[in-house]
Enzyme design. Structure first.
Site, PDB file in Angstrom:
ATOM      1  N   ASP A  68       0.854  -1.189   0.000  1.00 36.63           N
ATOM      2  CA  ASP A  68       0.000   0.000   0.000  1.00 36.63           C
ATOM      3  C   ASP A  68       0.896   1.247   0.000  1.00 36.63           C
ATOM      4  O   ASP A  68       1.854   1.335  -0.758  1.00 36.63           O
ATOM      5  CB  ASP A  68      -0.959  -0.056   1.199  1.00 36.63           C
ATOM      6  CG  ASP A  68      -2.041   1.014   1.169  1.00 36.63           C
ATOM      7  OD1 ASP A  68      -3.058   0.800   0.491  1.00 36.63           O
ATOM      8  OD2 ASP A  68      -1.858   2.059   1.818  1.00 36.63           O
TER       9      ASP A  68
ATOM     10  N   ASP B  86      -7.711  -8.479  -3.984  1.00 32.18           N
ATOM     11  CA  ASP B  86      -7.595  -7.041  -3.723  1.00 32.18           C
ATOM     12  C   ASP B  86      -8.125  -6.260  -4.915  1.00 32.18           C
ATOM     13  O   ASP B  86      -7.485  -6.225  -5.974  1.00 32.18           O
ATOM     14  CB  ASP B  86      -6.143  -6.659  -3.458  1.00 32.18           C
ATOM     15  CG  ASP B  86      -5.985  -5.166  -3.176  1.00 32.18           C
ATOM     16  OD1 ASP B  86      -7.009  -4.507  -2.896  1.00 32.18           O
ATOM     17  OD2 ASP B  86      -4.856  -4.667  -3.239  1.00 32.18           O
TER      18      ASP B  86
ATOM     19  N   HIS C  57      -6.507  -6.989   0.387  1.00 32.83           N
ATOM     20  CA  HIS C  57      -5.585  -5.861   0.326  1.00 32.83           C
ATOM     21  C   HIS C  57      -4.535  -5.934   1.428  1.00 32.83           C
ATOM     22  O   HIS C  57      -3.355  -5.674   1.197  1.00 32.83           O
ATOM     23  CB  HIS C  57      -6.343  -4.543   0.420  1.00 32.83           C
ATOM     24  CG  HIS C  57      -5.474  -3.343   0.265  1.00 32.83           C
ATOM     25  ND1 HIS C  57      -4.813  -3.054  -0.909  1.00 32.83           N
ATOM     26  CD2 HIS C  57      -5.127  -2.360   1.146  1.00 32.83           C
ATOM     27  CE1 HIS C  57      -4.100  -1.942  -0.762  1.00 32.83           C
ATOM     28  NE2 HIS C  57      -4.280  -1.506   0.478  1.00 32.83           N
TER      29      HIS C  57
END
Length: 304
Positions: free
Chosen positions: A123, A249, A279
């Site tokens: 991320d 994700d 995710h």
């Protein structure tokens, strides 16, 4: 602007997180100082690995991977980004910028562990970490990237636009349930509470509110030009660069192709799409992710 320190008692009952606290004082800019909290496990002289979290998590996300990596022989370093986890939290959303987050991490890294290190990033940990790799490739022995990218403009997906709007405007921005919904492995009530712990009130959520709007996914946004400048250096990175993305994700699935096709060190490696894996891959596939780091570090000669 106030610099919030989350009360220590908020972290009194965190499950499966026995790690000692470590602190580094940063120059935040505009005359402000702030403390960055980080996990530091394993021998200080062992080969270092850096684990960078993203939005809206903290080092708790890595609790399942840290012991595996320590057992493999690493010094494991996991910072809480400013505004997250146990780190201090400016309460002004406008104070947070992409460049400041990069600069804060570079300050911390230069002081705490300046030797070449392995990197795992996910991320926003990738938006920050991959920029750092591009800026100082000699400081990184290898990279494992999961559910992340280095955006430089373009057209954002509807899913991302919806998330950006939710983070900005939702009156009930509860962090723990977000982590639960975006993981394939159901979180316990205690784990959900652990993700809520850093954010006792609305002012403490400024960084979490700010992050989605800072992703440079549209032309003209701050960070676009800097990432365009960074890409040639990142593409030339020849040391092992592995992608391990989550099949479930919806935000980043498929974007690993841009990394695999463009980065020199990604050629010929066993890139994998993991399932079940949402995710927050560290919740769903910690063993596979840790093994990827171990394999790449050995391939690079960074770990015996």
């Amino acid at each position: 602007m106030q610099i919030i320190q989350t009360p220590a008692e908020r972290f009194a009952d965190i499950p499966d997180y026995p790690f000692a606290e470590n602190w580094f004082e940063l120059d935040l800019g505009e005359g402000h100082k702030g403390r960055m909290h980080y996990v530091d496990e394993g021998p200080k002289d062992a080969p270092p690995v850096l684990l960078f979290h993203g939005e809206p998590s903290w080092s708790f996300l890595y609790r399942k991977m840290i012991p595996i990596l320590v057992d493999a022989g690493f010094r494991v370093l996991v910072p809480d980004l400013i505004g997250f986890g146990k780190s201090d939290k400016p309460d002004d959303i406008s104070f947070f910028t992409y460049q400041r987050h990069v600069d804060w991490l570079k300050q911390w890294r230069a002081a705490v562990e300046p030797r070449p290190a392995a990197l795992f990033c996910q991320d926003w940990g990738g938006l920050l970490g991959l920029r750092m790799v591009a800026n100082d490739p000699d400081l990184f022995a290898c990279v494992v990237a999961s559910n992340t990218f280095l955006p430089a403009g373009g057209t954002p997906s509807p899913a991302f636009l919806a998330w950006r709007e939710f983070a900005k405007t939702s009156p009930d921005f509860q962090i723990g349930p977000l982590l639960d919904r975006a993981s394939q492995t159901p979180l316990s009530e205690a784990e959900i509470a652990a993700y809520n712990a850093p954010f006792p009130d609305e002012p403490s959520k400024a960084a979490a509110r700010a992050f989605p709007a800072l992703v440079p996914v549209e032309d003209g946004m701050p960070g676009v030009e800097e990432n365009k400048v960074a890409w040639p250096s990142l593409a030339a990175f020849e040391k092992p660069f592995l992608t391990l993305f989550g099949d479930e994700d919806p935000i980043t699935k498929g974007s690993e192709k841009f990394l695999i096709e463009r980065i020199a060190g990604a050629k010929g490696l066993d890139h994998r799409t993991l399932s079940p894996c949402g995710h927050f891959c560290q919740e769903d596939q910690p063993e596979a992710l840790a093994q990827g780091v171990i394999d790449m570090a050995r391939k690079a000669g960074h770990l015996a």
